[in-house]
Design a protein around this motif. Structure first.
Motif, PDB file in Angstrom:
ATOM      1  N   VAL A  71       0.835  -1.205   0.000  1.00  0.00           N
ATOM      2  CA  VAL A  71       0.000   0.000   0.000  1.00  0.00           C
ATOM      3  C   VAL A  71       0.871   1.257   0.000  1.00  0.00           C
ATOM      4  O   VAL A  71       0.544   2.250  -0.669  1.00  0.00           O
ATOM      5  CB  VAL A  71      -0.957  -0.009   1.206  1.00  0.00           C
ATOM      6  N   ALA A  72       1.990   1.218   0.725  1.00  0.00           N
ATOM      7  CA  ALA A  72       2.895   2.372   0.734  1.00  0.00           C
ATOM      8  C   ALA A  72       3.444   2.638  -0.665  1.00  0.00           C
ATOM      9  O   ALA A  72       3.466   3.791  -1.136  1.00  0.00           O
ATOM     10  CB  ALA A  72       4.037   2.129   1.723  1.00  0.00           C
ATOM     11  N   LEU A  73       3.883   1.598  -1.348  1.00  0.00           N
ATOM     12  CA  LEU A  73       4.415   1.763  -2.708  1.00  0.00           C
ATOM     13  C   LEU A  73       3.309   2.140  -3.694  1.00  0.00           C
ATOM     14  O   LEU A  73       3.540   2.907  -4.636  1.00  0.00           O
ATOM     15  CB  LEU A  73       5.118   0.481  -3.146  1.00  0.00           C
ATOM     16  N   LEU A 105      -1.946  14.032  -4.864  1.00  0.00           N
ATOM     17  CA  LEU A 105      -0.771  13.963  -3.988  1.00  0.00           C
ATOM     18  C   LEU A 105       0.490  13.977  -4.836  1.00  0.00           C
ATOM     19  O   LEU A 105       0.575  13.284  -5.850  1.00  0.00           O
ATOM     20  CB  LEU A 105      -0.793  12.696  -3.132  1.00  0.00           C
ATOM     21  N   SER A 106       1.483  14.744  -4.391  1.00  0.00           N
ATOM     22  CA  SER A 106       2.774  14.743  -5.063  1.00  0.00           C
ATOM     23  C   SER A 106       3.600  13.571  -4.562  1.00  0.00           C
ATOM     24  O   SER A 106       3.648  13.300  -3.345  1.00  0.00           O
ATOM     25  CB  SER A 106       3.505  16.064  -4.801  1.00  0.00           C
ATOM     26  N   ALA A 107       4.240  12.875  -5.474  1.00  0.00           N
ATOM     27  CA  ALA A 107       4.993  11.675  -5.097  1.00  0.00           C
ATOM     28  C   ALA A 107       6.183  11.999  -4.197  1.00  0.00           C
ATOM     29  O   ALA A 107       6.527  11.207  -3.315  1.00  0.00           O
ATOM     30  CB  ALA A 107       5.474  10.943  -6.344  1.00  0.00           C
ATOM     31  N   LEU A 108       6.808  13.154  -4.387  1.00  0.00           N
ATOM     32  CA  LEU A 108       8.044  13.467  -3.652  1.00  0.00           C
ATOM     33  C   LEU A 108       7.835  13.557  -2.145  1.00  0.00           C
ATOM     34  O   LEU A 108       8.545  12.868  -1.386  1.00  0.00           O
ATOM     35  CB  LEU A 108       8.662  14.752  -4.193  1.00  0.00           C
ATOM     36  N   PRO A 109       6.892  14.390  -1.642  1.00  0.00           N
ATOM     37  CA  PRO A 109       6.735  14.436  -0.182  1.00  0.00           C
ATOM     38  C   PRO A 109       6.275  13.114   0.414  1.00  0.00           C
ATOM     39  O   PRO A 109       6.689  12.768   1.538  1.00  0.00           O
ATOM     40  CB  PRO A 109       5.681  15.533   0.024  1.00  0.00           C
ATOM     41  N   VAL A 110       5.452  12.369  -0.318  1.00  0.00           N
ATOM     42  CA  VAL A 110       5.014  11.064   0.189  1.00  0.00           C
ATOM     43  C   VAL A 110       6.206  10.123   0.305  1.00  0.00           C
ATOM     44  O   VAL A 110       6.405   9.459   1.326  1.00  0.00           O
ATOM     45  CB  VAL A 110       3.935  10.456  -0.731  1.00  0.00           C
ATOM     46  N   THR A 111       7.029  10.096  -0.734  1.00  0.00           N
ATOM     47  CA  THR A 111       8.206   9.225  -0.736  1.00  0.00           C
ATOM     48  C   THR A 111       9.175   9.604   0.375  1.00  0.00           C
ATOM     49  O   THR A 111       9.672   8.735   1.109  1.00  0.00           O
ATOM     50  CB  THR A 111       8.928   9.308  -2.092  1.00  0.00           C
ATOM     51  N   VAL A 112       9.439  10.904   0.513  1.00  0.00           N
ATOM     52  CA  VAL A 112      10.383  11.370   1.539  1.00  0.00           C
ATOM     53  C   VAL A 112       9.873  11.009   2.930  1.00  0.00           C
ATOM     54  O   VAL A 112      10.639  10.549   3.798  1.00  0.00           O
ATOM     55  CB  VAL A 112      10.602  12.888   1.411  1.00  0.00           C
TER      56      VAL A 112
END
Length: 233
Positions: free
Chosen positions: A90-92, A159-166
């Protein structure tokens, strides 16, 4: 089994610890609430909560009353296996939501592979039997795949992928190796509810497999009859 060092297996198994996976799970819920809706966040937490409930009930049943499946060496669903196969896909999926469906699917499969690796590590380290690790992976994967199916058509640009990934990476780094004594808590509850002084353990449980109550000699039975018993006999 892959011929890896014990240290590496321990590193893999730590990926499924509650101290690491639960903060990531709550971060997923927060991002879902911010980017989509509280309903979607609640659905994710409900599915994860149901999976945690299955793990907890099976562990309570064994620790408190010795309920398990001896033929499969099953004493309870593996929590590490369940949490890793539920949380990482789910995180990925969330990180790759803005990407094309093929990349999202690849992320989900990679998360499932990570969970299976954790389940394998639990068997290698003798923390769980194969049946316990497999059921843990199945329960976790079911929770993850049901949520992914529900959220598959969510609008990708919210949602932007960058802040979620960080945020996920920072949580993973900060919480790696953090120990949460979930087994001790479950054991305490099991003893409180069952009223027993000590929990069932695997070795003692297996030792009782062929135990039979001792037969009382007939002469002893006769000697213990009271006069009134003799009159009714």
């Amino acid at each position: 089994m892959p011929d890896l060092s014990t240290h590496l297996w321990l590193s893999i198994t730590s990926l499924g610890s509650a101290g690491m996976t639960l903060p990531i799970a709550f971060a997923i819920a927060l991002w879902l609430a911010v980017g989509y809706s509280w309903r979607m966040a609640a659905a994710w937490l409900a599915l994860l909560g149901a999976a945690i409930g299955i793990v907890t009930v099976t562990k309570l049943a064994f620790l408190g009353w010795g309920v398990g499946v001896r033929e499969l060496d099953f004493t309870g669903v593996s929590g590490h296996s369940m949490l890793s196969t539920a949380v990482y896909p789910v995180a990925l999926f969330l990180v790759l939501l803005p990407a094309r469906p093929a990349f999202r699917l690849a992320g989900v499969l990679l998360g499932l592979a990570a969970g299976i690796a954790v389940g394998l590590s639990r068997v290698v380290l003798s923390a769980h039997s194969p049946s316990e690790a497999i059921t843990g992976c199945l329960v976790g994967a079911l929770a993850a795949l049901v949520f992914v199916r529900m959220a598959w058509n969510a609008e990708p640009g919210k949602l932007s992928a960058l802040p979620v990934t960080v945020s996920m990476l920072v949580l993973a780094l900060l919480m790696h190796g953090v120990h949460v004594p979930t087994q001790r808590w479950v054991t305490h509850i099991a003893l409180k509810v069952s009223g027993h002084d000590r929990p069932f353990i695997r070795a003692r449980w297996h030792a009782l497999r062929n135990a039979r109550p001792a037969a009382t000699p007939l002469s002893q039975t006769r000697n213990t009859l009271t006069p009134s018993d003799s009159a009714h006999a």
